[in-house]
Write an enzyme that holds these catalytic residues in place. Structure first.
Site, PDB file in Angstrom:
ATOM      1  N   GLU A 169      -0.109  -0.162   6.722  1.00 33.10           N
ATOM      2  CA  GLU A 169      -0.540   1.220   6.946  1.00 33.10           C
ATOM      3  C   GLU A 169      -1.912   1.287   7.616  1.00 33.10           C
ATOM      4  OE1 GLU A 169      -0.568   3.672   3.386  1.00 33.10           O
ATOM      5  OE2 GLU A 169       0.249   5.361   4.478  1.00 33.10           O
ATOM      6  N   LYS A 173       6.515  12.330   6.253  1.00 30.28           N
ATOM      7  CA  LYS A 173       6.342  13.231   5.104  1.00 30.28           C
ATOM      8  C   LYS A 173       6.616  14.670   5.509  1.00 30.28           C
ATOM      9  CE  LYS A 173       2.858  12.256   1.857  1.00 30.28           C
ATOM     10  NZ  LYS A 173       1.530  11.815   1.410  1.00 30.28           N
ATOM     11  N   HIS A 177      12.520 -22.164  -1.194  1.00 33.08           N
ATOM     12  CA  HIS A 177      13.936 -22.512  -1.098  1.00 33.08           C
ATOM     13  C   HIS A 177      14.718 -21.490  -0.301  1.00 33.08           C
ATOM     14  CE1 HIS A 177      13.363 -25.811  -3.927  1.00 33.08           C
ATOM     15  NE2 HIS A 177      12.404 -25.025  -4.385  1.00 33.08           N
TER      16      HIS A 177
HETATM   17  O1  LIG Z   1      -2.113   9.867  -3.453  1.00 33.30           O
HETATM   18  P1  LIG Z   1      -1.192  10.690  -2.624  1.00 33.30           P
HETATM   19  O2  LIG Z   1      -1.915  11.782  -1.895  1.00 33.30           O
HETATM   20  O3  LIG Z   1      -0.052  11.218  -3.431  1.00 33.30           O
HETATM   21  O4  LIG Z   1      -0.610   9.773  -1.530  1.00 33.30           O
HETATM   22  C1  LIG Z   1       0.247   8.697  -1.816  1.00 33.30           C
HETATM   23  C2  LIG Z   1       0.556   7.963  -0.549  1.00 33.30           C
HETATM   24  O5  LIG Z   1       1.040   8.942   0.344  1.00 33.30           O
HETATM   25  C3  LIG Z   1       1.140   8.666   1.715  1.00 33.30           C
HETATM   26  O6  LIG Z   1       2.360   8.115   1.998  1.00 33.30           O
HETATM   27  C4  LIG Z   1       0.007   7.893   2.276  1.00 33.30           C
HETATM   28  O7  LIG Z   1       0.293   7.459   3.551  1.00 33.30           O
HETATM   29  C5  LIG Z   1      -0.351   6.737   1.387  1.00 33.30           C
HETATM   30  O8  LIG Z   1      -1.460   6.062   1.905  1.00 33.30           O
HETATM   31  C6  LIG Z   1      -0.682   7.269   0.026  1.00 33.30           C
HETATM   32  O9  LIG Z   1      -1.134   6.244  -0.796  1.00 33.30           O
END
Ligand SMILES: O=P(O)(O)OC[C@H]1O[C@H](O)[C@H](O)[C@@H](O)[C@@H]1O
Length: 427
Positions: free
Chosen positions: A268, A400, A289
């Site tokens: 990331e 997202k 293995h």
């Molecule tokens: O802590 P949050 O805001 O719920 O985010 C949780 C995760 O969400 C996203 O996918 C980000 O790219 C991650 O880097 C992060 O750790």
């Protein structure tokens, strides 16, 4: 922590000592940038200050109110993997579980297996808006209520200043730990995010932070002074020469999650602008293995990172009358693992395949603090050398938004691309 980068030199990808010495000038510049970012507590760079800025006291206080059988962390990505790395690595009478996926059968199975009246729930989300985390929280909350457990008595929230989770914590007057400003999730293991479950499990937060501090003190303008920078610089230099893959291979079951944490950090942070180094996960000696075949004889496009503790508990191998196995009897599983480790290292080197050895003294709080911090420093240095924006994740955000749009959570153009999927179905 110690990094041995000898086997990264003079292999198939052609990195030699002279090129590394040249790169060291750029490391000095990158270090200046990192040091300035740390001084100004800039987003991301602030994470490298956590050994000094993280106050373990409020974390311990929030944990002290409980004496549970288990701690259940609901979070995803950086909001779960740091804590999981620590609690999976260390022994504790308190079991630590992580809901970091929304696979319904798996969530249900886990909840059915827990005595929720003896479980502390830690809901962790920096943004306070992540759909998977909030959905899982709602499911756990209902399961607690159904089991006759007052969830407000057993929930601790870890979140940023704003967002749905912060609002919920305020509404129900829940204990809330703050996610520090400027610390992205994947760099938050050594903060409230990663340390609450460790505190509930009884681990020594001071030692975790002291281990990290000892690696922070080594950061200077030369890769030859710091194992973290040495690892970051060598990874970058090899990536530039074709090491598209970096296989993280700890020789300790207790560090298997560390490889998972590393994979998020590396992918990331560094996968941007058509660049990056694909993290692969392997476990020694098991994957000797299987995956080792590829690492030694497949494409010369990899760095293999071998991680191990110098000391660990051992178990003797009984003497045997079985013919041909006499060499094992009277030795120990630790001796065998050590031999396997050195054999893998040598087998890769003999084939010209670059590898690096990272060692901590023991898998304990101090060793983990060192390992986590040094790997973060390696990643930040790599990002500087590659000129990428280490602390952002626009590609993840894209997905997202698309998912949220599909679920009716707002008007996101990204969702249109999902609806426009190309198909070529074969039955
Ligand atoms: O802590 P949050 O805001 O719920 O985010 C949780 C995760 O969400 C996203 O996918 C980000 O790219 C991650 O880097 C992060 O750790």
């Amino acid at each position: 922590m110690q990094a041995d980068i000898g086997n990264a030199l003079d292999g198939a990808l052609g990195l030699d000592r002279a090129a590394l010495d040249d790169l060291d000038d750029r490391v000095a510049d990158a270090h200046e940038r990192i040091a300035s970012g740390r001084r100004e507590s800039e987003h991301g760079y602030a994470a490298l200050n956590l050994p000094e800025t993280c106050d373990p006291e409020p974390i311990r206080e929030a944990a002290a109110g409980f004496d549970p059988e288990s701690v259940l962390t609901v979070g995803i990505g950086g909001s779960a993997l740091g804590a999981a790395t620590i609690t999976d690595a260390l022994d504790s009478p308190v079991d630590a579980y992580y809901l970091d996926n929304v696979d319904p059968a798996w969530v249900r199975d886990l909840l059915d297996s827990l005595d929720l009246s003896e479980t502390v729930l830690n809901v962790v989300s920096r943004s306070g808006t992540t759909a998977e985390t909030l959905a899982n929280f709602l499911v756990v909350r209902e399961a607690m209520t159904d089991a006759g457990v007052d969830w407000t008595e057993r929930t601790v929230v870890t979140t940023g200043a704003e967002g749905n989770l912060r609002a919920m914590a305020e509404k129900h007057d829940l204990p809330a730990l703050d996610v520090p400003e400027g610390v992205p999730g994947r760099f938050s293991a050594l903060s409230t995010v990663g340390l609450f479950a460790a505190a509930v499990a009884g681990h020594d937060l001071d030692e975790l932070l002291a281990g990290a501090a000892s690696e922070a003190e080594k950061l200077s303008g030369s890769l030859y002074d710091s194992p973290g920078y040495a690892y970051g610089a060598v990874s970058y230099a090899l990536a530039e020469r074709g090491a598209a893959v970096n296989a993280m291979m700890p020789y300790a079951e207790s560090l298997e999650r560390f490889a998972e944490w590393y994979a998020q950090l590396w992918a990331e942070s560094l996968g941007k602008d058509g660049r990056g180094q694909t993290p692969a996960r392997a476990l020694g000696a098991t994957d000797q293995h299987s995956q080792l075949q590829l690492y030694r004889a497949g494409p010369a496009d990899k760095l293999v990172t071998l991680v191990r503790p110098r000391e660990s508990a051992d178990a003797g191998i009984p003497e045997t009358e079985l013919e041909g196995l006499e060499y094992l009897g009277g030795s120990s599983l630790g001796d065998l693992l050590d031999a396997e480790f050195r054999a893998t290292e040598a087998s890769l080197a003999a084939a010209g395949r670059e590898n690096v050895r990272l060692e901590i003294n023991r898998v304990d709080e101090r060793g983990l603090g060192e390992l986590l911090y040094a790997t973060e420093a390696a990643c930040v240095l790599y990002g500087e050398l590659a000129g990428v924006s280490t602390f952002t994740q626009p590609a993840v955000e894209w997905g997202k938004k698309a998912a949220r749009g599909l679920l009716g959570g707002g008007d996101f153009p990204e969702a249109d691309a999902v609806r426009g999927k190309r198909t070529l179905e074969i039955d």
